[in-house]
Design a protein around this motif. Structure first.
Motif, PDB file in Angstrom:
ATOM      1  N   SER A 122      38.982 118.972  86.824  1.00 35.68           N
ATOM      2  CA  SER A 122      39.901 118.166  87.629  1.00 35.68           C
ATOM      3  C   SER A 122      41.326 118.322  87.111  1.00 35.68           C
ATOM      4  O   SER A 122      41.548 118.700  85.953  1.00 35.68           O
ATOM      5  CB  SER A 122      39.502 116.700  87.581  1.00 35.68           C
ATOM      6  OG  SER A 122      39.714 116.165  86.282  1.00 35.68           O
ATOM      7  N   ALA A 123      42.289 118.005  87.971  1.00 38.34           N
ATOM      8  CA  ALA A 123      43.691 118.067  87.560  1.00 38.34           C
ATOM      9  C   ALA A 123      43.963 117.088  86.433  1.00 38.34           C
ATOM     10  O   ALA A 123      44.740 117.373  85.512  1.00 38.34           O
ATOM     11  CB  ALA A 123      44.601 117.774  88.750  1.00 38.34           C
ATOM     12  N   GLU A 124      43.312 115.915  86.461  1.00 38.60           N
ATOM     13  CA  GLU A 124      43.534 114.908  85.430  1.00 38.60           C
ATOM     14  C   GLU A 124      43.052 115.404  84.066  1.00 38.60           C
ATOM     15  O   GLU A 124      43.742 115.235  83.050  1.00 38.60           O
ATOM     16  CB  GLU A 124      42.809 113.606  85.795  1.00 38.60           C
ATOM     17  CG  GLU A 124      43.377 112.864  86.987  1.00 38.60           C
ATOM     18  CD  GLU A 124      43.037 113.552  88.309  1.00 38.60           C
ATOM     19  OE1 GLU A 124      43.719 113.271  89.303  1.00 38.60           O
ATOM     20  OE2 GLU A 124      42.080 114.373  88.336  1.00 38.60           O
ATOM     21  N   GLU A 125      41.858 116.007  84.039  1.00 41.48           N
ATOM     22  CA  GLU A 125      41.346 116.506  82.769  1.00 41.48           C
ATOM     23  C   GLU A 125      42.204 117.661  82.267  1.00 41.48           C
ATOM     24  O   GLU A 125      42.472 117.768  81.066  1.00 41.48           O
ATOM     25  CB  GLU A 125      39.902 116.977  82.909  1.00 41.48           C
ATOM     26  CG  GLU A 125      39.303 117.453  81.588  1.00 41.48           C
ATOM     27  CD  GLU A 125      37.878 117.941  81.718  1.00 41.48           C
ATOM     28  OE1 GLU A 125      37.279 118.281  80.679  1.00 41.48           O
ATOM     29  OE2 GLU A 125      37.363 118.006  82.857  1.00 41.48           O
ATOM     30  N   TYR A 126      42.657 118.519  83.173  1.00 34.53           N
ATOM     31  CA  TYR A 126      43.502 119.627  82.750  1.00 34.53           C
ATOM     32  C   TYR A 126      44.782 119.122  82.101  1.00 34.53           C
ATOM     33  O   TYR A 126      45.189 119.595  81.034  1.00 34.53           O
ATOM     34  CB  TYR A 126      43.847 120.521  83.941  1.00 34.53           C
ATOM     35  CG  TYR A 126      44.805 121.631  83.576  1.00 34.53           C
ATOM     36  CD1 TYR A 126      44.350 122.775  82.925  1.00 34.53           C
ATOM     37  CD2 TYR A 126      46.168 121.523  83.847  1.00 34.53           C
ATOM     38  CE1 TYR A 126      45.229 123.786  82.554  1.00 34.53           C
ATOM     39  CE2 TYR A 126      47.049 122.535  83.490  1.00 34.53           C
ATOM     40  CZ  TYR A 126      46.580 123.663  82.841  1.00 34.53           C
ATOM     41  OH  TYR A 126      47.450 124.660  82.468  1.00 34.53           O
ATOM     42  N   ARG A 127      45.416 118.156  82.710  1.00 34.54           N
ATOM     43  CA  ARG A 127      46.671 117.645  82.167  1.00 34.54           C
ATOM     44  C   ARG A 127      46.440 116.959  80.824  1.00 34.54           C
ATOM     45  O   ARG A 127      47.290 117.034  79.927  1.00 34.54           O
ATOM     46  CB  ARG A 127      47.343 116.704  83.156  1.00 34.54           C
ATOM     47  CG  ARG A 127      47.806 117.412  84.437  1.00 34.54           C
ATOM     48  CD  ARG A 127      48.686 116.503  85.285  1.00 34.54           C
ATOM     49  NE  ARG A 127      49.964 116.232  84.624  1.00 34.54           N
ATOM     50  CZ  ARG A 127      51.008 117.063  84.633  1.00 34.54           C
ATOM     51  NH1 ARG A 127      50.930 118.238  85.244  1.00 34.54           N
ATOM     52  NH2 ARG A 127      52.120 116.736  84.018  1.00 34.54           N
ATOM     53  N   ARG A 128      45.311 116.297  80.672  1.00 31.00           N
ATOM     54  CA  ARG A 128      45.015 115.659  79.384  1.00 31.00           C
ATOM     55  C   ARG A 128      44.871 116.714  78.285  1.00 31.00           C
ATOM     56  O   ARG A 128      45.373 116.533  77.169  1.00 31.00           O
ATOM     57  CB  ARG A 128      43.737 114.831  79.492  1.00 31.00           C
ATOM     58  CG  ARG A 128      43.304 114.190  78.164  1.00 31.00           C
ATOM     59  CD  ARG A 128      42.025 113.407  78.329  1.00 31.00           C
ATOM     60  NE  ARG A 128      40.899 114.246  78.713  1.00 31.00           N
ATOM     61  CZ  ARG A 128      40.195 114.983  77.859  1.00 31.00           C
ATOM     62  NH1 ARG A 128      40.523 115.018  76.568  1.00 31.00           N
ATOM     63  NH2 ARG A 128      39.161 115.714  78.271  1.00 31.00           N
ATOM     64  N   LEU A 129      44.192 117.810  78.591  1.00 28.97           N
ATOM     65  CA  LEU A 129      43.977 118.850  77.596  1.00 28.97           C
ATOM     66  C   LEU A 129      45.236 119.669  77.330  1.00 28.97           C
ATOM     67  O   LEU A 129      45.528 120.031  76.189  1.00 28.97           O
ATOM     68  CB  LEU A 129      42.851 119.782  78.054  1.00 28.97           C
ATOM     69  CG  LEU A 129      41.439 119.207  78.049  1.00 28.97           C
ATOM     70  CD1 LEU A 129      40.477 120.175  78.726  1.00 28.97           C
ATOM     71  CD2 LEU A 129      40.973 118.907  76.631  1.00 28.97           C
ATOM     72  N   ALA A 130      45.983 119.971  78.377  1.00 28.03           N
ATOM     73  CA  ALA A 130      47.124 120.879  78.234  1.00 28.03           C
ATOM     74  C   ALA A 130      48.419 120.179  77.849  1.00 28.03           C
ATOM     75  O   ALA A 130      49.301 120.806  77.252  1.00 28.03           O
ATOM     76  CB  ALA A 130      47.344 121.650  79.539  1.00 28.03           C
ATOM     77  N   PHE A 131      48.529 118.886  78.159  1.00 29.58           N
ATOM     78  CA  PHE A 131      49.805 118.197  77.948  1.00 29.58           C
ATOM     79  C   PHE A 131      49.743 117.101  76.895  1.00 29.58           C
ATOM     80  O   PHE A 131      50.780 116.601  76.473  1.00 29.58           O
ATOM     81  CB  PHE A 131      50.309 117.606  79.264  1.00 29.58           C
ATOM     82  CG  PHE A 131      50.802 118.641  80.228  1.00 29.58           C
ATOM     83  CD1 PHE A 131      52.126 119.018  80.261  1.00 29.58           C
ATOM     84  CD2 PHE A 131      49.920 119.281  81.093  1.00 29.58           C
ATOM     85  CE1 PHE A 131      52.573 119.997  81.138  1.00 29.58           C
ATOM     86  CE2 PHE A 131      50.356 120.254  81.972  1.00 29.58           C
ATOM     87  CZ  PHE A 131      51.683 120.621  81.998  1.00 29.58           C
TER      88      PHE A 131
END
Length: 380
Positions: A158-167
């Motif tokens: 999900s976009a939310e999980e991606y942002r948590r991991l990448a940002f």
């Protein structure tokens, strides 16, 4: 039989000459605005996949690709180094990349087309004539596994999980006294710090809010000169890292100095709790090595350079993540850390360390605290 072989040879020779003359004529367009003819596209795709499958078969066994720290490091690099061409769950590919031939695949939907070893091989070696570069620091054959670990989880993310991991963490509130210097930074320095904080946090504790993966080294409270020279070494390639070098290489000395000063000033950043299940025998061995070394194997005492009254050229190890210390020691043993004067000193110092001694030292320093911090914690 001889007649048949002669005919086959003549046919093959005519084909070779014909192929050369066709290429020499320039009739086949190599413009990126035109797709390959279907047979040509099939041939190149087949050759690429076959090559990757063959060479990846010789890649060694992967580390634990479920390691949260490995995944987190891979996500941090993917956002800067891969997402512009390959897209991400929260954003599509850069329009420029969609006009490349071959077009870089949208990896959130295609990472599963490859095995773990194939993802690693592609990341480390790149692909000729495809715009896919090799890993920037070839001495660091460990780092591409982080990207492979992240890619293994990219499909369906999900976009939310991606942002948590990448940002990582979100920008702090302006009234946080420990980070009051943020308001004094100009636009360019603040933008760079925001990018650094995706992995290291604004306080330099090694991650964002609630991040307990120990994926990144603790920078807070380090000597500013040490941090500045470490960043310079990354930027100039003297210290090897395909993750750090591309980030640091485009920054001028004034920005590097500002970053070093900021993280050196974060002395109030909280320390993670010491390892609770550390073997007492390993902790005792680590303390002995740190204080006295091992004369039998020629290992010097770590405290000679990294002690409380340490030389400012050397980093503080107290409270550093155990996994980071162990990883760095192994890099020095493999001569993969870099080629700076201090790297050569460390390479000689750790050459005879055993794996048990590496674990012992890492655990010892992870549970140690600087004298002032230890006294403050003792008063609570």
């Amino acid at each position: 039989m001889r007649r048949v072989l002669t005919i086959i040879g003549l046919v093959l020779g005519a084909q070779a000459v014909g192929g050369f003359l066709f290429a020499w004529s320039g009739l086949y367009s190599i413009a990126a605005s035109k797709e390959h003819w279907p047979p040509v596209h099939w041939f190149f795709s087949m050759a690429m996949r076959s090559s990757i499958e063959t060479h990846a078969a010789f890649v060694g066994d992967p580390p634990d690709l479920n390691d949260p720290a490995l995944i987190r490091r891979g996500a941090g690099h993917y956002e800067d180094g891969c997402a512009p061409c390959h897209g991400a769950p929260d954003v599509g590919r850069n329009p420029i990349s969609r006009h490349m031939l071959p077009t870089p695949p949208f990896l959130p939907g295609h990472a599963g087309d490859w095995t773990d070893k194939q993802l690693y091989w592609i990341t480390y070696n790149g692909i000729k004539y495809a715009g896919m570069p090799a890993w920037p620091a070839q001495a660091r054959d460990d780092e591409p596994w982080a990207v492979a670990a992240f890619l293994r989880r990219l499909d369906g993310m999900s976009a939310e999980e991606y942002r948590r991991l990448a940002f990582g963490e979100t920008p702090p509130d302006g009234d946080r006294s420990a980070l009051s210097d943020l308001a004094m930074l100009d636009g360019s320095a603040r933008e760079v710090l925001d990018n650094c904080a995706r992995c290291h946090g604004y306080d330099g504790a090694g991650g964002g809010t609630g991040d307990s993966t120990a994926a990144f080294p603790r920078l807070s409270g380090q000597n500013a000169d040490y941090l500045f020279h470490a960043l310079k070494a990354y930027a100039e390639g003297g210290r090897h890292s395909g993750i750090m070098q591309p980030v640091a290489a485009g920054l001028d000395d004034s920005i590097l100095r500002t970053l070093a000063d900021h993280y050196a000033g974060q002395t109030a950043a909280p320390y993670p709790p010491p390892p609770a299940d550390a073997d007492p025998a390993l902790l005792e061995l680590g303390a002995r090595l740190a204080e006295s070394g091992d004369r039998a194997t020629g290992v010097p005492a770590c405290s000679g350079c990294h002690g409380e009254d340490r030389d400012p050229r050397y980093p503080r190890l107290d409270g550093q993540h155990a996994s980071y210390i162990a990883g760095q020691l192994r890099l020095w043993q493999k001569d993969a850390h870099g080629d700076t004067p201090l790297s050569r000193i460390m390479g000689a110092a750790v050459r005879n360390l055993t794996e048990e001694q590496i674990r012992a030292l890492s655990l010892h320093y992870a549970q140690s605290r600087p004298r002032q911090t230890a006294e403050t914690e003792g008063e609570r």
